[in-house]
Enzyme design. Structure first.
Site, PDB file in Angstrom:
ATOM      1  N   LYS A 151      17.228  23.988  60.587  1.00 52.86           N
ATOM      2  CA  LYS A 151      17.098  24.593  61.909  1.00 52.86           C
ATOM      3  C   LYS A 151      17.373  26.091  61.783  1.00 52.86           C
ATOM      4  O   LYS A 151      18.505  26.505  61.580  1.00 52.86           O
ATOM      5  CB  LYS A 151      18.088  24.002  62.903  1.00 52.86           C
ATOM      6  CG  LYS A 151      17.991  24.658  64.278  1.00 52.86           C
ATOM      7  CD  LYS A 151      19.289  24.499  65.046  1.00 52.86           C
ATOM      8  CE  LYS A 151      19.487  25.478  66.161  1.00 52.86           C
ATOM      9  NZ  LYS A 151      19.100  26.855  66.003  1.00 52.86           N
ATOM     10  N   GLU A 211      30.347  27.954  56.822  1.00 55.35           N
ATOM     11  CA  GLU A 211      30.530  29.339  56.397  1.00 55.35           C
ATOM     12  C   GLU A 211      30.612  30.122  57.698  1.00 55.35           C
ATOM     13  O   GLU A 211      29.598  30.340  58.366  1.00 55.35           O
ATOM     14  CB  GLU A 211      29.328  29.749  55.527  1.00 55.35           C
ATOM     15  CG  GLU A 211      29.709  30.714  54.434  1.00 55.35           C
ATOM     16  CD  GLU A 211      29.788  32.106  54.971  1.00 55.35           C
ATOM     17  OE1 GLU A 211      30.879  32.501  55.438  1.00 55.35           O
ATOM     18  OE2 GLU A 211      28.765  32.788  54.967  1.00 55.35           O
ATOM     19  N   CYS A 221      29.245  38.313  57.967  1.00 58.83           N
ATOM     20  CA  CYS A 221      30.507  37.575  58.063  1.00 58.83           C
ATOM     21  C   CYS A 221      31.589  38.208  57.204  1.00 58.83           C
ATOM     22  O   CYS A 221      32.754  38.160  57.554  1.00 58.83           O
ATOM     23  CB  CYS A 221      30.288  36.116  57.696  1.00 58.83           C
ATOM     24  SG  CYS A 221      29.477  35.920  56.103  1.00 58.83           S
ATOM     25  N   GLU A 234      36.566  38.595  65.686  1.00 58.01           N
ATOM     26  CA  GLU A 234      35.404  39.092  64.960  1.00 58.01           C
ATOM     27  C   GLU A 234      34.464  39.764  65.966  1.00 58.01           C
ATOM     28  O   GLU A 234      34.105  39.163  66.978  1.00 58.01           O
ATOM     29  CB  GLU A 234      34.684  37.927  64.283  1.00 58.01           C
ATOM     30  CG  GLU A 234      33.477  38.362  63.484  1.00 58.01           C
ATOM     31  CD  GLU A 234      32.823  37.205  62.740  1.00 58.01           C
ATOM     32  OE1 GLU A 234      32.582  36.158  63.357  1.00 58.01           O
ATOM     33  OE2 GLU A 234      32.550  37.366  61.539  1.00 58.01           O
TER      34      GLU A 234
END
Ligand SMILES: *[C@@H]1O[C@H](CO)[C@@H](O)[C@H](O)[C@H]1NC(C)=O
Ligand SMILES: *[C@@H]1O[C@H](CO)[C@@H](O)[C@H](O)[C@H]1NC(C)=O
Ligand SMILES: *[C@@H]1O[C@H](CO)[C@@H](O)[C@H](O)[C@H]1NC(C)=O
Ligand SMILES: CC(=O)N[C@H]1CO[C@H](CO)[C@@H](O)[C@@H]1O
Length: 503
Positions: A194, A270, A304, A403
């Protein structure tokens, strides 16, 4: 009904030619329209205009894709196909990707907003290397023989899981697709992928070269759609044995929940980060500034591993901030159209992300931090944000804890090694860290004390496909890349053979 293909003529300084994709789902080796009608509008973040419409699947399409993947696994993939053959096909698709690198890079630049040259020299280069690297592993992973007792022969073997689900984010769409697909296929699994609903174009183009490379139908299936439909169906599916997800910690948690509620599938995550990057007084200042700047501003901060908390020792703090300000301003002056040769900094990927990042900058200001440089939209008509440095931050501020996933660095002054280790570790994340010092024993002592899955010494973000990538704490579970990356996609079977013991 949306058209079944999208094509656009580009006449730009860095790319001249057509880009085209089939906009349907790719299931069982063919492009097909979804069971229920559904579409996703694809936006160019540099202009905020809709450029294409792709078909969106639902849980029913996931069922079809999983059925195709299951059939392919049984009949034409898995350990039935020797590793050398799986390797051949992966190398073939790597060659095709390399041969079409400009078109892929153009699609990525158009859809993600990243500079074309960055897409070509970073995303595509790494995607090709990753496919080749795991082609190399496909016929080299095995088990071991284990000595126990002379009347017995024991060995292990590494077997694929079967059908695996890969859920891909929007920041490095094709690269992260290859990071999951290559080891999964090399290990002998079949995949249902996806792509992000925000950035579906390169995945669709990739489906074309998967066909051309000659993979058996059903080995690779691509189902575009939203997280709460297609992603949810993958995470809950009883015939998917492993799901690998890259994205936010919030969604990672949902996927683990779905796995627990369905078939206890293996979950690789992750996730996010708030990585510390520590600059000691004795660091090479010029190099520290350059690496730290690329460490946070790379890919418009949409990475990330971004080194978003930069800790600078008091003795060089003033010099460091002065130099980093120049780098941020210079990058700011190279912000703009991803298809210009000189562009180094593009827009954020979407309105949602633009608003989130600007919200973080506002909240830092409100909480009493100083916006030292940047902090505002660049131009008008695209989701561009100037590279930003925030100072005077406190540990409890959102800008330091959460973040941001944008081009926003927090600079924090520190005095001692002990103090900075405490501050650096004081986060729920643990993806990466950086240490700049000319003192090797200190560098090693500090990176060993930091709670992170990856550490960079006198560099930042200098990753390689041969080296495992992944996080501690709430930054994830499992590793991509390296030998660990393929082993994640294989389960160990232990075999005990009796050589004559009678009871
Ligand atoms: C091997 O296992 C059998 C059964 O437990 C035992 O009788 C025998 O002594 C073992 N041999 C050695 C060399 O330990
Ligand atoms: C850790 O962070 C919290 C806020 O989340 C703060 O109150 C505390 O002082 C921090 N500790 C250190 C050692 O920085
Ligand atoms: C490296 O740091 C240690 C203390 O952490 C110090 O004792 C040593 O002298 C330093 N080495 C150099 C070459 O500066
Ligand atoms: C090795 C080490 O010092 N780890 C510390 C990192 O910081 C966290 C949070 O402040 C501490 O709990 C760890 O002990």
């Amino acid at each position: 009904m949306a058209p079944t293909s999208f094509s656009l003529e580009l006449n730009t300084p860095v790319y001249r030619g057509t880009v085209s994709v089939d906009t349907r789902l790719f299931i069982g080796g063919s492009f097909v329209v979804p069971v229920e009608s559904g579409e996703i509008e694809v936006v160019n973040p540099s202009t905020t205009k809709v450029i294409a419409s792709v078909y969106a699947g639902t849980a029913e399409d996931v069922d079809l894709a999983v059925a195709a993947a299951k059939k392919a696994y049984k009949n034409s993939w898995g350990l039935k196909v020797p590793g050398t053959e799986r390797a051949r096909l992966l190398k073939q698709v790597a060659d095709l990707l390399e041969a079409n690198v400009d078109e892929f890079a153009a699609l990525e630049a158009l859809n993600v907003g990243k500079p074309f040259m960055m897409a070509k020299n970073m995303d595509l280069k790494f995607a090709v290397s990753t496919l080749r690297y795991y082609a190399g592993w496909a016929d080299k992973v095995g088990g071991k023989t284990i000595e126990t007792n002379e009347t017995k022969f024991s060995y292990t073997r590494r077997e694929p899981y079967g059908v695996v689900g890969n859920i891909i984010p929007w920041n490095l769409p094709l690269l992260l697709l290859c990071n999951k697909l290559a080891p999964a296929l090399a290990a002998g699994n079949t995949v249902v992928i996806k792509p992000s609903e925000v950035t579906p174009l390169t995945a669709l183009k990739f489906a074309e070269i998967v066909s051309q490379a000659g993979f058996p139908p059903g080995v690779v299936n691509i189902v575009n759609g939203y997280g709460n439909t297609v992603g949810d169906a993958i995470a809950h599916h009883h015939d998917i044995s492993l799901v690998s997800f890259t994205g936010s910690t919030v969604v990672g948690r949902k996927i683990q929940e779905a796995a627990a509620k369905s078939n206890l599938k293996v979950v690789h995550l992750e996730l996010g980060g708030k990585s510390p990057n520590i600059i000691f007084d004795d660091a090479n200042l010029e190099q520290a500034v350059k690496w730290s700047s690329s460490g946070i501003f790379f890919n418009m901060g949409q990475a990330c591993i971004a080194g978003s908390r930069i800790f600078v020792q008091a003795g060089i703090y003033d010099k460091f901030i002065a130099e980093m300000t120049k780098v941020a301003q210079n990058l700011g002056s190279h912000t703009g159209d991803p298809f210009e040769e000189t562009t180094q900094h593009g827009p954020q990927v979407s309105q949602v992300q633009f608003d989130r990042v600007m919200g973080h900058i506002r909240s830092a200001k409100t909480a009493g931090a100083t916006i030292h440089v940047g902090g505002y939209q660049h131009g008008n008509g695209g989701y561009f944000i100037q590279p930003t440095i925030i100072t005077d931050v406190k540990p409890e501020m959102k800008a330091v804890k959460e973040e941001i996933f944008g081009p926003v660095a927090s600079l924090i002054k520190f005095e001692t090694e002990e103090e900075v280790i405490e501050m650096a570790n004081n986060t729920t994340y643990g993806l990466a860290c950086g240490v700049f010092t000319e003192n090797n024993s200190r560098a090693i002592r500090v990176v060993h004390a930091l709670e992170a899955g990856m550490a960079f010494v006198n560099c930042y973000g200098l990753v390689d496909v041969q080296v495992p990538f992944g996080g501690y704490k709430q930054s994830g579970i499992g590793r991509e890349w390296g030998q660990e990356g393929i082993e994640e996609y294989m389960q160990v079977k232990a075999v005990h053979v009796n050589l004559g013991l009678k009871i």
